[in-house]
Design a protein around this motif. Structure first.
Motif, PDB file in Angstrom:
ATOM      1  N   UNK A  70      22.716  13.884   6.681  1.00  0.00           N
ATOM      2  CA  UNK A  70      23.636  12.957   7.319  1.00  0.00           C
ATOM      3  C   UNK A  70      23.139  11.556   7.538  1.00  0.00           C
ATOM      4  N   UNK A  71      21.958  11.227   7.063  1.00  0.00           N
ATOM      5  CA  UNK A  71      21.411   9.904   7.349  1.00  0.00           C
ATOM      6  C   UNK A  71      21.753   8.912   6.247  1.00  0.00           C
ATOM      7  N   UNK A  72      21.864   7.664   6.667  1.00  0.00           N
ATOM      8  CA  UNK A  72      22.022   6.541   5.739  1.00  0.00           C
ATOM      9  C   UNK A  72      20.757   5.708   5.788  1.00  0.00           C
ATOM     10  N   UNK A  73      20.677   4.704   4.930  1.00  0.00           N
ATOM     11  CA  UNK A  73      19.516   3.806   4.977  1.00  0.00           C
ATOM     12  C   UNK A  73      19.389   3.170   6.351  1.00  0.00           C
ATOM     13  N   UNK A  74      20.516   2.929   7.013  1.00  0.00           N
ATOM     14  CA  UNK A  74      20.533   2.311   8.346  1.00  0.00           C
ATOM     15  C   UNK A  74      20.146   3.301   9.444  1.00  0.00           C
ATOM     16  N   UNK A  75      20.827   4.434   9.512  1.00  0.00           N
ATOM     17  CA  UNK A  75      20.571   5.359  10.616  1.00  0.00           C
ATOM     18  C   UNK A  75      19.165   5.949  10.542  1.00  0.00           C
ATOM     19  N   UNK A  76      18.632   6.129   9.349  1.00  0.00           N
ATOM     20  CA  UNK A  76      17.263   6.623   9.197  1.00  0.00           C
ATOM     21  C   UNK A  76      16.285   5.655   9.854  1.00  0.00           C
ATOM     22  N   UNK A 103      25.787   5.852   3.614  1.00  0.00           N
ATOM     23  CA  UNK A 103      26.013   4.408   3.733  1.00  0.00           C
ATOM     24  C   UNK A 103      27.461   4.067   3.412  1.00  0.00           C
ATOM     25  N   UNK A 104      28.117   4.915   2.646  1.00  0.00           N
ATOM     26  CA  UNK A 104      29.480   4.662   2.193  1.00  0.00           C
ATOM     27  C   UNK A 104      30.538   4.915   3.270  1.00  0.00           C
ATOM     28  N   UNK A 105      30.156   5.473   4.413  1.00  0.00           N
ATOM     29  CA  UNK A 105      31.126   5.915   5.422  1.00  0.00           C
ATOM     30  C   UNK A 105      31.563   4.739   6.292  1.00  0.00           C
ATOM     31  N   UNK A 106      32.606   4.068   5.831  1.00  0.00           N
ATOM     32  CA  UNK A 106      33.051   2.825   6.466  1.00  0.00           C
ATOM     33  C   UNK A 106      33.521   3.024   7.903  1.00  0.00           C
ATOM     34  N   UNK A 118      23.971  -5.509   3.787  1.00  0.00           N
ATOM     35  CA  UNK A 118      23.175  -4.701   4.718  1.00  0.00           C
ATOM     36  C   UNK A 118      22.455  -3.534   4.026  1.00  0.00           C
ATOM     37  N   UNK A 119      23.061  -2.951   3.000  1.00  0.00           N
ATOM     38  CA  UNK A 119      22.389  -1.872   2.259  1.00  0.00           C
ATOM     39  C   UNK A 119      21.086  -2.394   1.657  1.00  0.00           C
ATOM     40  N   UNK A 120      21.143  -3.524   0.999  1.00  0.00           N
ATOM     41  CA  UNK A 120      19.933  -4.106   0.427  1.00  0.00           C
ATOM     42  C   UNK A 120      18.954  -4.533   1.515  1.00  0.00           C
ATOM     43  N   UNK A 121      19.476  -5.041   2.626  1.00  0.00           N
ATOM     44  CA  UNK A 121      18.599  -5.453   3.729  1.00  0.00           C
ATOM     45  C   UNK A 121      17.793  -4.270   4.261  1.00  0.00           C
ATOM     46  N   UNK A 122      18.471  -3.137   4.454  1.00  0.00           N
ATOM     47  CA  UNK A 122      17.751  -1.966   4.957  1.00  0.00           C
ATOM     48  C   UNK A 122      16.773  -1.430   3.917  1.00  0.00           C
ATOM     49  N   UNK A 123      17.160  -1.416   2.672  1.00  0.00           N
ATOM     50  CA  UNK A 123      16.232  -0.942   1.641  1.00  0.00           C
ATOM     51  C   UNK A 123      14.972  -1.803   1.604  1.00  0.00           C
ATOM     52  N   UNK A 124      15.114  -3.081   1.851  1.00  0.00           N
ATOM     53  CA  UNK A 124      13.931  -3.963   1.892  1.00  0.00           C
ATOM     54  C   UNK A 124      12.963  -3.554   2.996  1.00  0.00           C
ATOM     55  N   UNK A 125      13.478  -2.978   4.089  1.00  0.00           N
ATOM     56  CA  UNK A 125      12.585  -2.524   5.160  1.00  0.00           C
ATOM     57  C   UNK A 125      11.662  -1.420   4.662  1.00  0.00           C
ATOM     58  N   UNK A 160      29.625   0.473  -5.585  1.00  0.00           N
ATOM     59  CA  UNK A 160      28.650  -0.562  -5.936  1.00  0.00           C
ATOM     60  C   UNK A 160      27.227  -0.242  -5.489  1.00  0.00           C
ATOM     61  N   UNK A 161      27.030   0.861  -4.795  1.00  0.00           N
ATOM     62  CA  UNK A 161      25.696   1.126  -4.246  1.00  0.00           C
ATOM     63  C   UNK A 161      24.627   1.275  -5.333  1.00  0.00           C
TER      64      UNK A 161
END
Length: 261
Positions: A70-76, A103-106, A118-125, A160-161
């Motif tokens: 259930x995790x996304x790049x953000x919630x992780x 991440x797709x769950x709007x 934001x997806x790319x921003x979190x991946x950069x972390x 687009x992910x």
């Protein structure tokens, strides 16, 4: 019961394997979602591909599967799970990152990210965190779901992910494992009926996202093939690429307190 970030981080740290005595050559950490995650006895036959990846690697390469359902790049990140990995990771280790399904769950602001921002921003972390500790980051596009059109064509489901991840990998000069493209081609080759053998289809459930043991092994094989191709590992580090892996090798342990967080 809600848990604080500190509690989650401490639990996640407890789940990261300790390294008593002589360490292995390197550890490959997986940060991801339920498609990769360790599954437990209450979830059989559902199987994350990370559970099968060790079958394709030499014993000197340890797999620390920290993917969580259930995790996304953000919630992780927000739950402190990346912090836990970075507290344990060492120079020469690898951090494989696969997110997008959640991440797709709007409708869920705790998980949603926009592909090109934001997806790319979190991946950069993840990239920056691994590099700051002398470890090597790897990006893996999300494995595809089982979806076909009326003519039997396997359909992409991640918008687009994958493209956003590919662009970021090129920009950051990070090795890319294009599992989205490879899995889509595999589902196309297998076809509508044969793919049911690889997904978590049971008498009571028709799950086109999560895998059973054959599916987890098949996707892990795709990942393992990409590791030497992208020069992340040497060819000698990868084994059994052309061998049948018995599904009996998959085991589902009892859930621990840490795994339930």
């Amino acid at each position: 019961m809600s848990l604080s970030r500190r509690q989650v981080t401490l639990a996640a740290l407890a789940a990261v394997p300790l390294r008593p005595g002589r360490r292995k050559d390197r550890t490959l950490y997986i940060a991801g979602d339920s498609t990769a995650a360790q599954k437990y006895s209450t979830e059989t036959p559902e199987t994350g591909w990370g559970m099968a990846l060790p079958f394709f690697l030499r014993r000197e390469v340890e797999v620390a599967n920290q993917a969580v359902n259930g995790r996304s790049s953000k919630s992780f990140v927000d739950e402190g799970r990346l912090d836990a990995i970075l507290a344990a990771i060492r120079p020469g280790d690898l951090l494989l990152v696969q997110f997008a399904h959640n991440d797709e769950k709007t409708a869920d602001p705790t998980r949603y990210t926009e592909p090109w921002t934001t997806y790319q921003d979190y991946l950069r972390m993840y990239i920056d965190g691994a590099r700051s500790r002398g470890a090597r980051p790897l990006l893996a596009t999300p494995v595809e779901r089982r979806r076909f059109d009326v003519d039997g064509n396997a359909l992409p489901t991640h918008g687009d992910y994958p493209a956003a991840m590919r662009a970021l990998a090129q920009e950051e000069r990070v090795a890319l494992l294009d599992i989205e493209a490879l899995s889509l081609a595999l589902w196309q080759r297998l076809g509508v009926e044969e793919t049911k053998v690889y997904f978590n289809w049971t008498d009571t459930e028709q799950d086109n996202t999560h895998f059973n043991p054959p599916g987890a092994i098949a996707v892990a094989r795709l990942v393992a093939r990409e590791l030497p191709r992208t020069r992340v590992l040497a060819p000698r580090d990868v084994v059994r690429l052309h061998e049948d892996i018995p599904t009996s090798w998959i085991t589902w342990p009892e859930a621990s307190d840490a795994s339930d967080v």
